[in-house]
Design a protein around this motif. Structure first.
Motif, PDB file in Angstrom:
ATOM      1  N   PHE A  98       9.084  49.541 -62.207  1.00  0.00           N
ATOM      2  CA  PHE A  98       9.379  49.543 -63.651  1.00  0.00           C
ATOM      3  C   PHE A  98       9.894  50.921 -64.060  1.00  0.00           C
ATOM      4  N   PHE A  99      10.662  50.922 -65.157  1.00  0.00           N
ATOM      5  CA  PHE A  99      11.260  52.178 -65.637  1.00  0.00           C
ATOM      6  C   PHE A  99      10.436  52.794 -66.765  1.00  0.00           C
ATOM      7  N   ILE A 100      10.423  54.113 -66.815  1.00  0.00           N
ATOM      8  CA  ILE A 100       9.958  54.815 -68.015  1.00  0.00           C
ATOM      9  C   ILE A 100      11.128  55.678 -68.489  1.00  0.00           C
ATOM     10  N   THR A 101      11.494  55.512 -69.766  1.00  0.00           N
ATOM     11  CA  THR A 101      12.695  56.188 -70.284  1.00  0.00           C
ATOM     12  C   THR A 101      12.330  57.168 -71.409  1.00  0.00           C
ATOM     13  N   HIS A 102      13.325  57.953 -71.796  1.00  0.00           N
ATOM     14  CA  HIS A 102      13.225  58.823 -72.971  1.00  0.00           C
ATOM     15  C   HIS A 102      12.056  59.800 -72.911  1.00  0.00           C
ATOM     16  N   TYR A 103      12.009  60.571 -71.844  1.00  0.00           N
ATOM     17  CA  TYR A 103      10.998  61.634 -71.745  1.00  0.00           C
ATOM     18  C   TYR A 103      11.346  62.760 -72.724  1.00  0.00           C
ATOM     19  N   PRO A 104      10.335  63.465 -73.210  1.00  0.00           N
ATOM     20  CA  PRO A 104      10.608  64.598 -74.112  1.00  0.00           C
ATOM     21  C   PRO A 104      11.407  65.694 -73.401  1.00  0.00           C
ATOM     22  N   ARG A 105      12.127  66.469 -74.159  1.00  0.00           N
ATOM     23  CA  ARG A 105      12.892  67.578 -73.568  1.00  0.00           C
ATOM     24  C   ARG A 105      11.974  68.536 -72.843  1.00  0.00           C
ATOM     25  N   SER A 106      10.782  68.722 -73.385  1.00  0.00           N
ATOM     26  CA  SER A 106       9.843  69.685 -72.790  1.00  0.00           C
ATOM     27  C   SER A 106       9.383  69.277 -71.393  1.00  0.00           C
ATOM     28  N   ALA A 107       9.573  67.997 -71.034  1.00  0.00           N
ATOM     29  CA  ALA A 107       9.096  67.525 -69.728  1.00  0.00           C
ATOM     30  C   ALA A 107      10.217  67.462 -68.699  1.00  0.00           C
ATOM     31  N   LYS A 108      11.431  67.810 -69.107  1.00  0.00           N
ATOM     32  CA  LYS A 108      12.578  67.593 -68.211  1.00  0.00           C
ATOM     33  C   LYS A 108      13.430  68.841 -68.041  1.00  0.00           C
ATOM     34  N   ALA A 109      14.202  68.881 -66.964  1.00  0.00           N
ATOM     35  CA  ALA A 109      15.047  70.037 -66.654  1.00  0.00           C
ATOM     36  C   ALA A 109      16.188  70.176 -67.669  1.00  0.00           C
ATOM     37  N   PHE A 110      16.837  71.342 -67.636  1.00  0.00           N
ATOM     38  CA  PHE A 110      17.797  71.734 -68.678  1.00  0.00           C
ATOM     39  C   PHE A 110      19.007  70.819 -68.811  1.00  0.00           C
ATOM     40  N   TYR A 111      19.384  70.123 -67.734  1.00  0.00           N
ATOM     41  CA  TYR A 111      20.653  69.377 -67.755  1.00  0.00           C
ATOM     42  C   TYR A 111      20.531  67.997 -68.407  1.00  0.00           C
ATOM     43  N   HIS A 112      19.313  67.566 -68.741  1.00  0.00           N
ATOM     44  CA  HIS A 112      19.133  66.228 -69.331  1.00  0.00           C
ATOM     45  C   HIS A 112      19.697  66.159 -70.749  1.00  0.00           C
ATOM     46  N   LYS A 113      20.428  65.097 -71.030  1.00  0.00           N
ATOM     47  CA  LYS A 113      21.091  64.973 -72.330  1.00  0.00           C
ATOM     48  C   LYS A 113      20.096  64.506 -73.401  1.00  0.00           C
ATOM     49  N   PRO A 114      19.999  65.252 -74.511  1.00  0.00           N
ATOM     50  CA  PRO A 114      19.128  64.802 -75.596  1.00  0.00           C
ATOM     51  C   PRO A 114      19.674  63.507 -76.209  1.00  0.00           C
ATOM     52  N   ASP A 115      18.771  62.669 -76.690  1.00  0.00           N
ATOM     53  CA  ASP A 115      19.166  61.430 -77.367  1.00  0.00           C
ATOM     54  C   ASP A 115      19.762  61.804 -78.723  1.00  0.00           C
ATOM     55  N   PRO A 116      21.040  61.462 -78.982  1.00  0.00           N
ATOM     56  CA  PRO A 116      21.651  61.875 -80.248  1.00  0.00           C
ATOM     57  C   PRO A 116      20.880  61.360 -81.471  1.00  0.00           C
ATOM     58  N   ASN A 117      20.173  60.236 -81.317  1.00  0.00           N
ATOM     59  CA  ASN A 117      19.419  59.698 -82.462  1.00  0.00           C
ATOM     60  C   ASN A 117      18.051  60.350 -82.628  1.00  0.00           C
ATOM     61  N   ARG A 118      17.647  61.104 -81.609  1.00  0.00           N
ATOM     62  CA  ARG A 118      16.284  61.654 -81.649  1.00  0.00           C
ATOM     63  C   ARG A 118      16.219  62.805 -80.649  1.00  0.00           C
ATOM     64  N   PRO A 119      16.749  63.972 -81.061  1.00  0.00           N
ATOM     65  CA  PRO A 119      17.017  65.054 -80.110  1.00  0.00           C
ATOM     66  C   PRO A 119      15.792  65.612 -79.385  1.00  0.00           C
ATOM     67  N   GLU A 120      14.574  65.284 -79.818  1.00  0.00           N
ATOM     68  CA  GLU A 120      13.416  65.832 -79.080  1.00  0.00           C
ATOM     69  C   GLU A 120      13.136  65.064 -77.788  1.00  0.00           C
ATOM     70  N   VAL A 121      13.813  63.911 -77.604  1.00  0.00           N
ATOM     71  CA  VAL A 121      13.678  63.206 -76.320  1.00  0.00           C
ATOM     72  C   VAL A 121      15.031  63.155 -75.614  1.00  0.00           C
ATOM     73  N   THR A 122      15.004  62.865 -74.319  1.00  0.00           N
ATOM     74  CA  THR A 122      16.224  62.876 -73.513  1.00  0.00           C
ATOM     75  C   THR A 122      16.597  61.464 -73.084  1.00  0.00           C
ATOM     76  N   LEU A 123      17.851  61.300 -72.700  1.00  0.00           N
ATOM     77  CA  LEU A 123      18.321  60.017 -72.169  1.00  0.00           C
ATOM     78  C   LEU A 123      18.005  59.982 -70.676  1.00  0.00           C
TER      79      LEU A 123
END
Ligand code: ATP
Ligand code: MG
Length: 435
Positions: free
Chosen positions: A321-346
């Motif tokens: 199963f997938f887990i999506t939209h991790y917070p920026r704080s949990a991911k490396a610098f290159y992950h794209k922020p979600d344009p609708n909710r910039p504190e999480v990443t795509l």
């Protein structure tokens, strides 16, 4: 040299009853009872029981079979017989035994319990065991099937350097290497170079070692592991999840049909692998955290999911199963922020079921120059170190995504291992670089 010898797997696949054959390999095991020696031969393709009867050979041959030591390399001539009692359903009635190399007495791996450290110290010999043979064969089949999927789907294999100068996954797990009069590092991932290569080759993949100086001892971290990575131009989060689903279900189907004996031996029901069909369930990080809270975990939003949390979630599933939209704080610098909710990443991690947890990590990459510069700075990194990588956003940047799959993590799950060290022949761990 080899034309007159038959492979054991060929004999076990049937149809040779009554034929006289020659085989060669190693004496895997031996027992004697009455006037019969049972010589268990292993040749790298399989294991077969060979029986030598006192009244069918001359006395010197019978004595030789009595004296031949475990793991000696031998050649046997005899007749194939169907025998339900033999482990593979066939045996060879031996007429002639030739010892190519008589092994020293006292092969260190005996038929008794050995502790894990002993087996790791004797790994060069332990890889001959049936368990390790099964795992290593499943691993090889896994990669063979994956490569085939890539070929069927138009991907090109691409290789990146192992010696690098800038971190992909953060400085904490970098291995420094003395590089003449300066310092370099062993790569943690192929990804940054892959992002350069998509503008040359389109959809690409690799299977290569990644290195991480993991300082904690866990059952799912190696310091050198094999990383199957994929990078795709013009690709978003949903498409990359589809690629993961299709690749993994294809590989599982192939293993279920082509490695069923090995899997059964390892305690894996092939039905579990045939269940690995798209679509896989999708949870957001927020939903995952909510489940953890409901189940009494004291987990702070913004942290990465660790072993304990992933295990808890993964025990609720019987397929990945997938887990999506991790917070920026949990991911490396290159992950794209979600344009609708910039504190999480795509971003998306794929979890293996039955408590195993993360086997892939990936998602959309930042494709905008200013956004990338901002993220590099916010992560405390030096843009100078990433000059070439930043350049990619100046010359024909496109939305793109990819993922990295830990080969040993995935093999651990597929083979139901309780420690990642057994998913690789010669594991490198915090306290082990030998043999
Ligand atoms: P973890 O949080 O479990 O340490 P990670 O988030 O650091 O993993 P990624 O950087 O996303 O992992 O790497 C991609 C994949 O590589 C992981 O999903 C995992 O399957 C595998 N992987 C990462 N680190 C290791 C390791 N030390 N040993 C074996 N496999 C690893
Ligand atoms: Mg890690």
């Amino acid at each position: 040299m080899s034309e007159s010898f038959l492979e054991v797997s060929r004999i076990l696949s049937g149809g040779l009853e009554g034929e006289k054959v020659k085989v060669r390999g190693w004496l895997h095991n031996k027992r004697s009872s009455g006037g019969i020696h049972f010589l268990i031969l292993r040749d790298g393709t399989g294991i077969i029981q060979c029986t030598m009867k006192r009244d069918k050979v001359d006395r010197r041959q019978f004595e030789l079979a009595k004296d031949v030591t475990l793991e000696s390399s031998i050649e046997l001539t005899g007749t194939v017989r169907r025998d339900e009692r033999a482990p593979g359903g066939y045996e060879i009635a031996v007429e002639e035994l030739k010892v190519v190399h008589m092994a020293e007495e006292g092969f260190p791996i005996a038929k008794k319990y050995h502790g894990p450290e002993f087996l790791l110290d004797h790994r060069h010999l332990w890889i001959r065991s049936r368990k390790m043979q099964n795992i290593l064969r499943v691993r090889a089949k896994f990669l063979e099937a994956a490569r085939e999927w890539f070929k069927l789907n138009g991907y090109t294999e691409f290789h990146s350097p192992i010696l690098i100068t800038a971190a992909c996954e953060g400085g904490a797990t970098l291995f420094p290497v003395k590089y003449f009069d300066r310092e370099a590092y062993l790569t943690q991932s192929w990804q940054l170079y892959a992002e350069a290569a998509i503008a040359s080759l389109g959809k690409i993949y690799t299977v290569a070692p990644s290195f991480r100086a993991e300082k904690s001892r866990t059952r799912r971290h190696l310091t050198e592991y094999w990383h199957l990575e994929v990078e795709i131009p013009w690709c978003g989060l949903n498409e990359v999840m589809k690629v993961e689903e299709e690749l993994l279900s294809y590989v599982c189907r192939r293993l279920a049909s082509e490695a069923s004996r090995e899997l059964r031996d390892l305690g894996r029901d092939v039905k579990d692998l045939l269940r690995v069909e798209p679509p896989f369930e999708r949870l957001t990080y927020d939903e995952a955290v909510e489940i953890l809270h409901e189940d009494g975990f004291d987990f702070e939003w913004g942290k990465d999911l660790g072993r304990v949390e992933e295990r808890h979630l993964a025990l609720k599933f019987d397929k990945p199963f997938f887990i999506t939209h991790y917070p920026r704080s949990a991911k490396a610098f290159y992950h794209k922020p979600d344009p609708n909710r910039p504190e999480v990443t795509l971003s998306v991690d794929l979890m293996a079921p039955e408590g195993y947890g993360e086997i892939t990590g990936g998602g959309e990459r930042i494709d905008d120059l200013d956004e990338l510069l901002k993220s590099i700075k916010e992560n405390g990194l030096n843009p100078e170190d990433y000059k070439w990588y930043i350049d990619l956003r100046r010359y024909g940047s496109v939305p793109h995504a990819g993922f990295g799959l830990g080969v040993e993590r995935t093999i651990s799950w597929i083979c139901r291992l309780d420690h990642i060290r057994d998913a690789i022949a010669f594991p490198r761990l915090i306290n082990r670089v030998y043999p």
